[in-house]
Design a protein around this motif. Structure first.
Motif, PDB file in Angstrom:
ATOM      1  N   GLN A  63      41.436  46.620  34.937  1.00  0.00           N
ATOM      2  CA  GLN A  63      42.441  46.952  33.933  1.00  0.00           C
ATOM      3  C   GLN A  63      43.829  46.876  34.556  1.00  0.00           C
ATOM      4  O   GLN A  63      44.120  47.558  35.541  1.00  0.00           O
ATOM      5  CB  GLN A  63      42.207  48.355  33.365  1.00  0.00           C
ATOM      6  CG  GLN A  63      40.963  48.461  32.487  1.00  0.00           C
ATOM      7  CD  GLN A  63      40.843  49.825  31.836  1.00  0.00           C
ATOM      8  OE1 GLN A  63      40.828  50.847  32.518  1.00  0.00           O
ATOM      9  NE2 GLN A  63      40.763  49.836  30.518  1.00  0.00           N
ATOM     10  N   LYS A  64      44.636  46.000  33.972  1.00  0.00           N
ATOM     11  CA  LYS A  64      46.051  45.865  34.350  1.00  0.00           C
ATOM     12  C   LYS A  64      46.227  45.672  35.859  1.00  0.00           C
ATOM     13  O   LYS A  64      47.083  46.308  36.491  1.00  0.00           O
ATOM     14  CB  LYS A  64      46.860  47.053  33.848  1.00  0.00           C
ATOM     15  CG  LYS A  64      46.795  47.216  32.335  1.00  0.00           C
ATOM     16  CD  LYS A  64      47.760  48.271  31.829  1.00  0.00           C
ATOM     17  CE  LYS A  64      47.617  48.470  30.327  1.00  0.00           C
ATOM     18  NZ  LYS A  64      47.714  47.238  29.538  1.00  0.00           N
ATOM     19  N   ILE A  65      45.401  44.795  36.433  1.00  0.00           N
ATOM     20  CA  ILE A  65      45.515  44.504  37.862  1.00  0.00           C
ATOM     21  C   ILE A  65      46.733  43.619  38.113  1.00  0.00           C
ATOM     22  O   ILE A  65      46.914  42.574  37.468  1.00  0.00           O
ATOM     23  CB  ILE A  65      44.243  43.794  38.378  1.00  0.00           C
ATOM     24  CG1 ILE A  65      43.041  44.729  38.288  1.00  0.00           C
ATOM     25  CG2 ILE A  65      44.446  43.296  39.816  1.00  0.00           C
ATOM     26  CD1 ILE A  65      43.116  45.944  39.188  1.00  0.00           C
TER      27      ILE A  65
ATOM     28  N   ASN B  17      48.918  41.705  35.142  1.00  0.00           N
ATOM     29  CA  ASN B  17      48.322  42.387  33.995  1.00  0.00           C
ATOM     30  C   ASN B  17      46.928  41.846  33.651  1.00  0.00           C
ATOM     31  O   ASN B  17      46.615  41.549  32.491  1.00  0.00           O
ATOM     32  CB  ASN B  17      49.250  42.247  32.782  1.00  0.00           C
ATOM     33  CG  ASN B  17      48.984  43.326  31.734  1.00  0.00           C
ATOM     34  OD1 ASN B  17      48.615  44.450  32.053  1.00  0.00           O
ATOM     35  ND2 ASN B  17      49.160  42.969  30.475  1.00  0.00           N
ATOM     36  N   VAL B  18      46.082  41.725  34.674  1.00  0.00           N
ATOM     37  CA  VAL B  18      44.757  41.125  34.492  1.00  0.00           C
ATOM     38  C   VAL B  18      43.756  42.171  33.997  1.00  0.00           C
ATOM     39  O   VAL B  18      43.500  43.170  34.670  1.00  0.00           O
ATOM     40  CB  VAL B  18      44.254  40.496  35.812  1.00  0.00           C
ATOM     41  CG1 VAL B  18      42.795  40.061  35.676  1.00  0.00           C
ATOM     42  CG2 VAL B  18      45.126  39.302  36.185  1.00  0.00           C
TER      43      VAL B  18
ATOM     44  N   GLY C  32      46.704  48.860  39.603  1.00  0.00           N
ATOM     45  CA  GLY C  32      45.841  48.817  38.434  1.00  0.00           C
ATOM     46  C   GLY C  32      44.580  49.609  38.680  1.00  0.00           C
ATOM     47  O   GLY C  32      44.514  50.439  39.599  1.00  0.00           O
ATOM     48  N   SER C  33      43.565  49.354  37.882  1.00  0.00           N
ATOM     49  CA  SER C  33      42.309  50.091  37.976  1.00  0.00           C
ATOM     50  C   SER C  33      41.141  49.116  38.069  1.00  0.00           C
ATOM     51  O   SER C  33      41.074  48.138  37.317  1.00  0.00           O
ATOM     52  CB  SER C  33      42.127  50.991  36.748  1.00  0.00           C
ATOM     53  OG  SER C  33      40.899  51.680  36.810  1.00  0.00           O
TER      54      SER C  33
ATOM     55  N   ARG D  44      40.342  31.302  32.410  1.00  0.00           N
ATOM     56  CA  ARG D  44      41.375  30.381  32.897  1.00  0.00           C
ATOM     57  C   ARG D  44      42.634  31.161  33.264  1.00  0.00           C
ATOM     58  O   ARG D  44      43.178  31.906  32.429  1.00  0.00           O
ATOM     59  CB  ARG D  44      41.674  29.310  31.857  1.00  0.00           C
ATOM     60  CG  ARG D  44      40.476  28.389  31.600  1.00  0.00           C
ATOM     61  CD  ARG D  44      40.838  27.192  30.752  1.00  0.00           C
ATOM     62  NE  ARG D  44      39.663  26.394  30.455  1.00  0.00           N
ATOM     63  CZ  ARG D  44      39.217  25.398  31.221  1.00  0.00           C
ATOM     64  NH1 ARG D  44      39.881  25.069  32.325  1.00  0.00           N
ATOM     65  NH2 ARG D  44      38.134  24.718  30.869  1.00  0.00           N
ATOM     66  N   LEU D  45      43.066  30.976  34.513  1.00  0.00           N
ATOM     67  CA  LEU D  45      44.272  31.631  35.017  1.00  0.00           C
ATOM     68  C   LEU D  45      45.421  30.636  35.092  1.00  0.00           C
ATOM     69  O   LEU D  45      45.212  29.445  35.364  1.00  0.00           O
ATOM     70  CB  LEU D  45      44.036  32.200  36.415  1.00  0.00           C
ATOM     71  CG  LEU D  45      43.040  33.343  36.597  1.00  0.00           C
ATOM     72  CD1 LEU D  45      42.963  33.726  38.069  1.00  0.00           C
ATOM     73  CD2 LEU D  45      43.427  34.547  35.764  1.00  0.00           C
TER      74      LEU D  45
END
Length: 223
Positions: free
Chosen positions: A5-7, A23-24, A60-61, A212-213
């Motif tokens: 969450q939000k990495i 924000n991954v 992030g988490s 896809r990044l």
């Protein structure tokens, strides 16, 4: 199995920051097979390093199999990595002065597995991956495909719940790559959770999802 969450990950530069992950949010279920794709510099390897607990400098988490990674100290993260994760790298990372069977035996020694069980597991994987005849050879005496077979065997000999593969076919020709992809499919069929980074669209499509990044962001997810 994997919940990000939000990495975010970045590097300080003079006058600002260079962002590697932005924000991954990513969730991978138990037994799922996911491919990660994107152009060079998109953040693929950085994401894999976070997932594999090789990089701790992020925000992030991250929860791995119910354990909140960001709440752990370094020693606890290392123990979690050893227990849960296996790695396959593009360039094998075998130990040159150890024979094939010794390369497979070593991860079990680190986990204090009894000698008889180590011998049994090594023999089983040598047979399964059809490399029994190579067991007393050194990595430098093997072809690239054979080295990658040994690397896959080494990654799964500890029976990890998650297998992370960074361009596992990138250094192989097509017939060797096909063998590796068939092995990944077989492991996935047995319930192993797999996340692979690849540039090959065909191999990526063999997973259940493609993430896809681009420039550190998740651009889209394809089912």
């Amino acid at each position: 199995m994997i919940h990000l969450q939000k990495i975010e990950k970045s590097f300080a530069l003079e006058g600002g920051r260079s962002w590697v992950l932005r924000n991954v949010d990513l969730h991978v279920g138990e037994g799922e097979f996911v491919s990660v794709m994107g152009p060079s510099g998109a953040g693929k390897s950085s994401l894999l390093n976070v997932l594999g607990l090789m990089d701790h400098d992020w925000q992030g988490s991250y929860a791995l199999d119910g354990v909140v990674v960001d709440a752990l100290n370094g020693k606890q993260r290392q123990a979690l990595q050893r227990e849960k994760i296996g790695f396959i790298f593009q360039h094998y990372h075998l130990i040159d002065d150890l024979k094939v069977w010794e390369n497979l035996d070593l991860p079990l020694r680190y986990r204090d597995v009894p000698a008889r069980e180590r011998a049994s597991r090594v023999a089983d994987l040598l047979d399964r991956f059809q490399i029994v005849g190579k067991k007393d050879l050194y990595p430098g005496q093997l072809s690239g495909g054979q080295q990658q077979l040994v690397a896959v065997a080494r990654a799964v000999i500890t029976r990890p719940k998650i297998l992370l593969a960074d361009e596992p076919t990138g250094a192989l020709h097509s017939s060797q790559a096909r063998i590796i992809m068939d092995l990944l499919a077989e492991l996935h069929g047995e319930g192993m959770t797999i996340v692979q980074v690849t540039h090959n669209e065909g191999y990526a499509a063999e997973a259940q999802r493609i993430v896809r990044l681009r420039d550190g962001w998740i651009e889209k997810v394809e089912l």
